[in-house]
Design a protein around this motif. Structure first.
Motif, PDB file in Angstrom:
ATOM      1  N   LEU A  74      -6.154 -13.075   4.865  1.00  0.00           N
ATOM      2  CA  LEU A  74      -5.783 -11.856   4.496  1.00  0.00           C
ATOM      3  C   LEU A  74      -7.055 -10.861   4.916  1.00  0.00           C
ATOM      4  O   LEU A  74      -8.147 -11.242   4.407  1.00  0.00           O
ATOM      5  CB  LEU A  74      -5.522 -11.656   3.084  1.00  0.00           C
ATOM      6  N   GLN A  75      -6.801  -9.773   5.486  1.00  0.00           N
ATOM      7  CA  GLN A  75      -7.883  -8.790   6.025  1.00  0.00           C
ATOM      8  C   GLN A  75      -7.871  -7.619   5.106  1.00  0.00           C
ATOM      9  O   GLN A  75      -6.743  -6.853   4.645  1.00  0.00           O
ATOM     10  CB  GLN A  75      -7.896  -8.322   7.279  1.00  0.00           C
ATOM     11  N   THR A  76      -9.028  -7.339   4.526  1.00  0.00           N
ATOM     12  CA  THR A  76      -8.931  -6.110   3.533  1.00  0.00           C
ATOM     13  C   THR A  76      -9.766  -5.018   4.126  1.00  0.00           C
ATOM     14  O   THR A  76      -9.887  -3.677   3.624  1.00  0.00           O
ATOM     15  CB  THR A  76      -9.693  -6.364   2.124  1.00  0.00           C
ATOM     16  N   GLU A  77     -10.815  -5.415   4.890  1.00  0.00           N
ATOM     17  CA  GLU A  77     -11.830  -4.155   5.619  1.00  0.00           C
ATOM     18  C   GLU A  77     -11.863  -4.482   7.246  1.00  0.00           C
ATOM     19  O   GLU A  77     -11.827  -5.566   7.569  1.00  0.00           O
ATOM     20  CB  GLU A  77     -13.097  -4.116   4.886  1.00  0.00           C
ATOM     21  N   LEU A  78     -11.807  -3.250   7.844  1.00  0.00           N
ATOM     22  CA  LEU A  78     -12.293  -3.382   9.228  1.00  0.00           C
ATOM     23  C   LEU A  78     -13.897  -3.344   9.245  1.00  0.00           C
ATOM     24  O   LEU A  78     -14.342  -4.197  10.431  1.00  0.00           O
ATOM     25  CB  LEU A  78     -11.754  -2.178  10.280  1.00  0.00           C
ATOM     26  N   ALA A  79     -14.257  -2.881   8.240  1.00  0.00           N
ATOM     27  CA  ALA A  79     -15.912  -2.491   8.335  1.00  0.00           C
ATOM     28  C   ALA A  79     -15.975  -2.291   6.811  1.00  0.00           C
ATOM     29  O   ALA A  79     -15.207  -1.740   6.162  1.00  0.00           O
ATOM     30  CB  ALA A  79     -16.571  -1.524   9.239  1.00  0.00           C
ATOM     31  N   PRO A  80     -17.342  -2.475   6.223  1.00  0.00           N
ATOM     32  CA  PRO A  80     -17.836  -1.872   4.839  1.00  0.00           C
ATOM     33  C   PRO A  80     -17.203  -0.440   4.735  1.00  0.00           C
ATOM     34  O   PRO A  80     -17.690   0.265   5.523  1.00  0.00           O
ATOM     35  CB  PRO A  80     -19.203  -2.210   4.791  1.00  0.00           C
ATOM     36  N   GLY A  81     -16.506  -0.449   3.687  1.00  0.00           N
ATOM     37  CA  GLY A  81     -15.979   1.012   3.558  1.00  0.00           C
ATOM     38  C   GLY A  81     -14.649   1.516   4.259  1.00  0.00           C
ATOM     39  O   GLY A  81     -14.271   2.718   3.995  1.00  0.00           O
ATOM     40  N   ASP A  82     -14.317   0.627   5.170  1.00  0.00           N
ATOM     41  CA  ASP A  82     -13.307   0.998   5.904  1.00  0.00           C
ATOM     42  C   ASP A  82     -11.915   0.007   5.720  1.00  0.00           C
ATOM     43  O   ASP A  82     -11.859  -1.005   6.450  1.00  0.00           O
ATOM     44  CB  ASP A  82     -13.700   0.966   7.461  1.00  0.00           C
ATOM     45  N   PRO A  83     -11.248   0.617   4.682  1.00  0.00           N
ATOM     46  CA  PRO A  83     -10.069  -0.700   4.381  1.00  0.00           C
ATOM     47  C   PRO A  83      -9.043  -0.816   5.641  1.00  0.00           C
ATOM     48  O   PRO A  83      -8.719  -0.051   6.323  1.00  0.00           O
ATOM     49  CB  PRO A  83      -9.353   0.129   3.274  1.00  0.00           C
ATOM     50  N   MET A  84      -8.333  -1.959   5.386  1.00  0.00           N
ATOM     51  CA  MET A  84      -7.535  -2.384   6.498  1.00  0.00           C
ATOM     52  C   MET A  84      -6.685  -3.346   5.597  1.00  0.00           C
ATOM     53  O   MET A  84      -7.188  -4.348   4.864  1.00  0.00           O
ATOM     54  CB  MET A  84      -8.170  -3.023   7.697  1.00  0.00           C
ATOM     55  N   SER A  85      -5.386  -3.544   5.738  1.00  0.00           N
ATOM     56  CA  SER A  85      -4.619  -4.377   5.329  1.00  0.00           C
ATOM     57  C   SER A  85      -3.790  -5.145   6.456  1.00  0.00           C
ATOM     58  O   SER A  85      -3.049  -4.734   7.108  1.00  0.00           O
ATOM     59  CB  SER A  85      -3.631  -3.627   4.170  1.00  0.00           C
ATOM     60  N   ALA A  86      -3.910  -6.526   6.706  1.00  0.00           N
ATOM     61  CA  ALA A  86      -3.466  -7.202   7.694  1.00  0.00           C
ATOM     62  C   ALA A  86      -3.203  -8.504   7.198  1.00  0.00           C
ATOM     63  O   ALA A  86      -4.147  -9.131   6.211  1.00  0.00           O
ATOM     64  CB  ALA A  86      -4.110  -7.131   8.959  1.00  0.00           C
ATOM     65  N   SER A  87      -2.410  -9.619   7.632  1.00  0.00           N
ATOM     66  CA  SER A  87      -2.433 -10.833   7.403  1.00  0.00           C
ATOM     67  C   SER A  87      -2.542 -11.764   8.623  1.00  0.00           C
ATOM     68  O   SER A  87      -1.775 -10.980   9.645  1.00  0.00           O
ATOM     69  CB  SER A  87      -1.548 -11.213   6.304  1.00  0.00           C
ATOM     70  N   LEU A  88      -3.037 -12.972   8.550  1.00  0.00           N
ATOM     71  CA  LEU A  88      -2.869 -13.797   9.835  1.00  0.00           C
ATOM     72  C   LEU A  88      -2.499 -15.429   9.421  1.00  0.00           C
ATOM     73  O   LEU A  88      -3.233 -15.879   8.236  1.00  0.00           O
ATOM     74  CB  LEU A  88      -4.175 -14.067  10.565  1.00  0.00           C
ATOM     75  N   THR A  89      -1.359 -15.905   9.888  1.00  0.00           N
ATOM     76  CA  THR A  89      -0.811 -17.074   9.104  1.00  0.00           C
ATOM     77  C   THR A  89      -0.342 -18.064  10.536  1.00  0.00           C
ATOM     78  O   THR A  89      -0.031 -17.466  11.563  1.00  0.00           O
ATOM     79  CB  THR A  89       0.428 -16.757   8.334  1.00  0.00           C
TER      80      THR A  89
END
Length: 215
Positions: A74-89
């Motif tokens: 699960l991804q929660t950030e693209l970079a510190p302080g830059d939120p991102m929501s994605a998953s890889l399965t």
């Protein structure tokens, strides 16, 4: 002397990604607690959001485990302080094995899959395209799932982009399926380009004989 296990996919990921334990329901719950606390903190004001996130992670992990997933991130950030929501399965099992008659040439395996898509995935076949990765080509299909969500007494439509990438496993008739998804389905072209970039720098790596079959 034992045979070497099949190669595994290696990803070079930017930003903050969390691995979700898939070995058991307990492992998934432990991961969900860690992710929720690390991303949302421990303040009482965030208790509802943490609970919702934990439940979503556990539910997604249970579905992935049931479908024989070998890795869930699960991804929660693209970079510190830059939120991102994605998953890889990643799904890697004998259900994705082609007929013995087609051989192991990657292009032939992909062509047979392309020919089969109208039958096995009629709703997605028209989206099929080939994309590059470090070992050759994959086939990508995608869809946008729409659900009606409710928050603060207001209803809204949530659009989730789901992209499926089919990799030919080297020197075999098997296919490895990688699913990348995000709730940012209102900007699908941008996110598909992002997912393609993740796939482009992925590659298969060999594992020595006797190594654990883990991603």
């Amino acid at each position: 002397m034992s045979a070497a296990p099949p190669p595994r996919l290696l990803f070079r990921l930017l930003g903050t990604w969390w691995e979700v334990g898939l070995a058991s329901d307990g492992a998934s719950r432990d991961s969900a607690v860690e992710i929720a606390r690390s991303t949302l903190g421990t303040r009482d004001q965030e208790a509802t959001a943490r609970r919702r996130l934990r439940e979503n992670i556990v539910t997604a992990a249970a579905a992935a485990r049931e479908a024989h997933a070998t890795l869930m991130l699960l991804q929660t950030e693209l970079a510190p302080g830059d939120p991102m929501s994605a998953s890889l399965t990643v799904y890697d099992d004998d259900r994705f094995r082609m007929s013995p008659a087609i051989g192991t040439a990657p292009d032939r395996v992909l062509r047979v899959l392309e020919e089969s898509l109208p039958t096995i995935a009629p709703g997605l076949a028209h989206t099929a395209v080939r994309r590059r990765f470090e070992g050759g080509e994959v086939i990508r299909v995608h869809r946008i799932d729409e659900t009606v969500e409710s928050e603060g007494g207001q209803q809204f439509v949530q659009r989730r982009l789901v992209a499926q990438y089919w990799y030919p496993q080297p020197d075999t008739k098997r296919l490895v399926l990688v699913v990348l998804s995000t709730p940012l389905g209102d900007i699908p072209h941008t996110l598909l380009s992002y997912f393609d970039a993740i796939v482009e720098v992925s590659r298969f790596v060999e594992r020595p004989a006797g190594s654990a079959d883990e991603n």
